[in-house]
Design a protein around this motif. Structure first.
Motif, mmCIF file in Angstrom:
data_model
loop_
_atom_site.group_PDB
_atom_site.id
_atom_site.type_symbol
_atom_site.label_atom_id
_atom_site.label_comp_id
_atom_site.label_asym_id
_atom_site.label_seq_id
_atom_site.Cartn_x
_atom_site.Cartn_y
_atom_site.Cartn_z
ATOM 1 N N THR A 73 0.767 -1.174 0.152
ATOM 2 C CA THR A 73 0.077 -0.198 0.095
ATOM 3 C C THR A 73 0.829 1.251 0.006
ATOM 4 N N ASN A 464 -7.612 -1.739 -7.803
ATOM 5 C CA ASN A 464 -6.294 -1.710 -7.026
ATOM 6 C C ASN A 464 -5.791 -0.142 -7.324
ATOM 7 N N ASP A 465 -5.725 0.329 -8.250
ATOM 8 C CA ASP A 465 -5.206 1.839 -8.514
ATOM 9 C C ASP A 465 -5.864 2.848 -7.647
ATOM 10 N N VAL A 469 -3.679 -0.254 -4.017
ATOM 11 C CA VAL A 469 -3.142 -1.449 -3.874
ATOM 12 C C VAL A 469 -2.030 -1.836 -4.846
ATOM 13 N N LYS A 471 -0.028 -3.943 -7.535
ATOM 14 C CA LYS A 471 -0.482 -5.103 -8.299
ATOM 15 C C LYS A 471 0.468 -6.288 -8.250
ATOM 16 N N SER A 473 0.655 -7.393 -5.589
ATOM 17 C CA SER A 473 -0.216 -8.131 -4.487
ATOM 18 C C SER A 473 -0.818 -9.239 -4.956
ATOM 19 N N ARG A 474 -0.688 -9.458 -6.237
ATOM 20 C CA ARG A 474 -1.835 -10.647 -6.788
ATOM 21 C C ARG A 474 -1.777 -11.884 -6.033
ATOM 22 N N TYR A 482 -10.680 -8.734 -0.639
ATOM 23 C CA TYR A 482 -11.018 -7.359 -1.091
ATOM 24 C C TYR A 482 -12.072 -7.157 -0.538
#
Length: 560
Positions: A73, A464-465, A469, A471, A473-474, A482
């Motif tokens: 983050t 995410n944007d 968060v 990307k 973190s996938r 989420y």
């Protein structure tokens, strides 16, 4: 639904005025980050705005996750009309600025107008100060960092800075934060430069108090204990696989494998990594502080895209040479992907692949718009004819490293993405490489049957944007997580992403973008049918435009 809080702060640098506006309805609809930046831009920037004109507005935004302690983050967003693509572009950067920005208490900072003098904007929770800084004209990013530290005791982590490239309106100039992290793609540094803003500095003690579920602790723990290869090699870890799959752009995209890959791959970078590197609050620590003591080179990176642009695509097989190029881009404030690809185009035209000294000389000339650099500062799309090379761009943005000629879903994504040939818009490559679980993998060949997956991935990346968060973190974020973090149904969260993508497209439609801009410089199977399927999945017209009634339903509520 969890969302960021606080007013919009508008700074008119021409009139030297400041205004606060309540935007609660916008925050509730779009969460924060790119979502809020896009919604405000759609509402407040004229559709015919000149990217370099006073009417263009640049928005800095964070999301609700920037008040958490969760890994992934440490990022924030920047949105404006791009001088590179001529469309609306959002770019986000890692580092440490996002939480300092949240400390100001503002949900968004909007910069409009044009200053007669070069200025630094000091934004705190007590107001805004305009500091004229004529002595910083054409100063590099490190020189500006040094000035702010010595004169104001403001560290690089509290700043967004442009280098000489931004002041000289290089169309792919970046905004730098934490000295070596970039709001890179799209040339937003040139937008700040056109407003005569050298830097934005932020600090305060008014960070919003937001309850973040305990899910953040689970994710943080897993990030800390993971043995993911990115912790050692960053994104360059994929380079050997890309080369093996005939998917590594080389010699200005004329080849798809590079014989010197061992000199610039993940192992080569890992050998030069001298300590851990990370973003604010992130235990994943995938950044790459690198050093070569023999040559006295120290930088951060390169990541995969830059190792492609200044490595294989430029015919360079020495990671230290790529490190030097990467460091120069950071110092001058250049998007390293576009800078590398533009230089590679010139090397192709002059048959000078592998000439590292020429590369470094060109970067300086581009940043200061000297000689041939003034031409190259316009980017690949505008100079390819003059150079006599192919136009490896979409909507004005040159290609990232993940090869759409091999990963056909990624190729389709490049074509339709509102930012142009940008790999992060949907990260479709991540499901086409043979690195994901079989139940998530997508066959790389072919474009048909991928529209629904592409739409979902674009929506998820926009979410995410907006969060904001990271990307990467996938491997740690799931639909359930989420839902827990944002307090909403997963499908409703994806709808937020859909609204963001739709507003971006509608804004660009009003600037003349349609199906004709969703083009690639190479052929893909069933491409036209896949385009139509994508538009249909989005509920858009078959010419690639958004019905006005659809855009109206997705637009931001009027600010109070």
């Amino acid at each position: 639904m969890l969302h960021t809080t606080g007013p919009l702060l508008t700074i008119d640098v021409g009139d030297r005025t400041v205004e606060e506006t309540a935007v609660d309805d916008v925050l509730e609809e779009f969460i924060g980050g790119r979502g809020v930046g896009t919604a405000l831009a759609h509402e407040r920037i004229p559709f015919d705005a000149d990217p370099f004109g006073p009417e263009n507005r640049l928005f800095f935004t964070t999301g609700p996750m920037q008040v958490s302690n969760m890994s992934f983050t440490g990022r924030m967003n920047c949105t404006a009309v791009s001088p590179l693509t001529d469309g609306l572009v959002s770019s986000n950067a890692g580092g440490f600025m996002s939480r300092h920005f949240a400390d100001t208490g503002y949900a968004a900072v909007e910069i409009v107008g044009q200053s007669d003098e070069l200025v630094v904007l000091h934004v705190t929770d007590e107001g805004v100060a305009f500091e004229e800084v004529p002595d910083l004209e054409e100063a590099t990013v490190p020189e500006t960092v040094g000035y702010l530290e010595s004169t104001h005791d403001i560290g690089a982590d509290k700043t967004a800075i442009i280098g000489p490239a931004g002041e000289n309106r290089v169309r792919f100039a970046s905004v730098m934060t934490s000295e070596e992290r970039a709001f890179g793609r799209g040339g937003l540094g040139a937008v700040l430069g056109s407003k005569n803003v050298k830097a934005l500095a932020v600090e305060g003690d008014s960070r919003p108090e937001t309850d973040i579920p305990a899910t953040q602790t689970e994710i943080h723990r897993e990030a800390a204990t993971s043995d993911h290869i990115m912790k050692e090699q960053g994104t360059v870890a994929v380079m050997d696989l890309a080369n093996e799959k005939n998917g590594l752009p080389s010699y200005y995209f004329s080849e798809q494998q590079f014989e010197g890959v061992e000199g610039i791959n993940g192992s080569a970078v890992a050998e030069k990594k001298h300590k851990k590197g990370t973003c604010s609050a992130c235990a994943f620590a995938c950044k790459l502080p690198t050093r070569d003591e023999e040559r006295g080179v120290e930088t951060e990176g390169p990541e995969f895209e830059v190792a492609m642009a200044f490595g294989s695509n430029s015919g360079v097989d020495d990671i230290v040479d790529v490190m030097v190029s990467n460091g120069l881009c950071d110092d001058f404030g250049l998007d390293a992907i576009s800078a590398g690809n533009t230089v590679a185009a010139y090397l192709a035209a002059e048959d000078e692949f592998g000439n590292r000294e020429l590369i470094w000389d060109l970067l300086e000339k581009i940043a200061y718009r000297e000689g041939i650099g003034d031409t190259l500062a316009e980017g690949v799309d505008r100079v390819h004819d003059d150079l006599g090379v192919e136009n490896w761009s979409v909507k004005g943005m040159d290609f990232a490293a993940h090869e759409g000629r091999v990963l056909h879903g990624q190729g389709l994504s490049y074509a339709v993405a509102n930012r142009g040939a940008d790999h992060m818009y949907a990260t479709f490559y991540s499901v086409e490489y043979p690195l994901v679980p079989k139940d998530e993998a997508v066959e790389p060949e072919g474009t048909l049957g991928k529209a629904d997956i592409l739409v979902e991935r674009e929506n998820l990346m926009a979410l995410n944007d907006s969060g904001v968060v990271c990307k990467f973190s996938r491997d740690f974020m799931t639909p359930a997580r989420y839902e827990s973090l944002f307090g909403a149904d997963y499908e409703d969260l994806l709808e937020v992403g859909d609204r963001v993508v739709t507003l971006e497209r509608h804004f660009n439609n009003k600037r003349g973008f349609d199906r004709n801009q969703d083009r690639l410089p190479y052929d893909l199977p069933d491409f036209e049918a896949a385009l139509s399927a994508y538009y249909d999945e989005r509920g858009w017209n078959d010419d690639g435009t958004v019905p006005d009634e659809t855009a109206g339903a997705n637009a931001a509520p009027a600010a109070d």
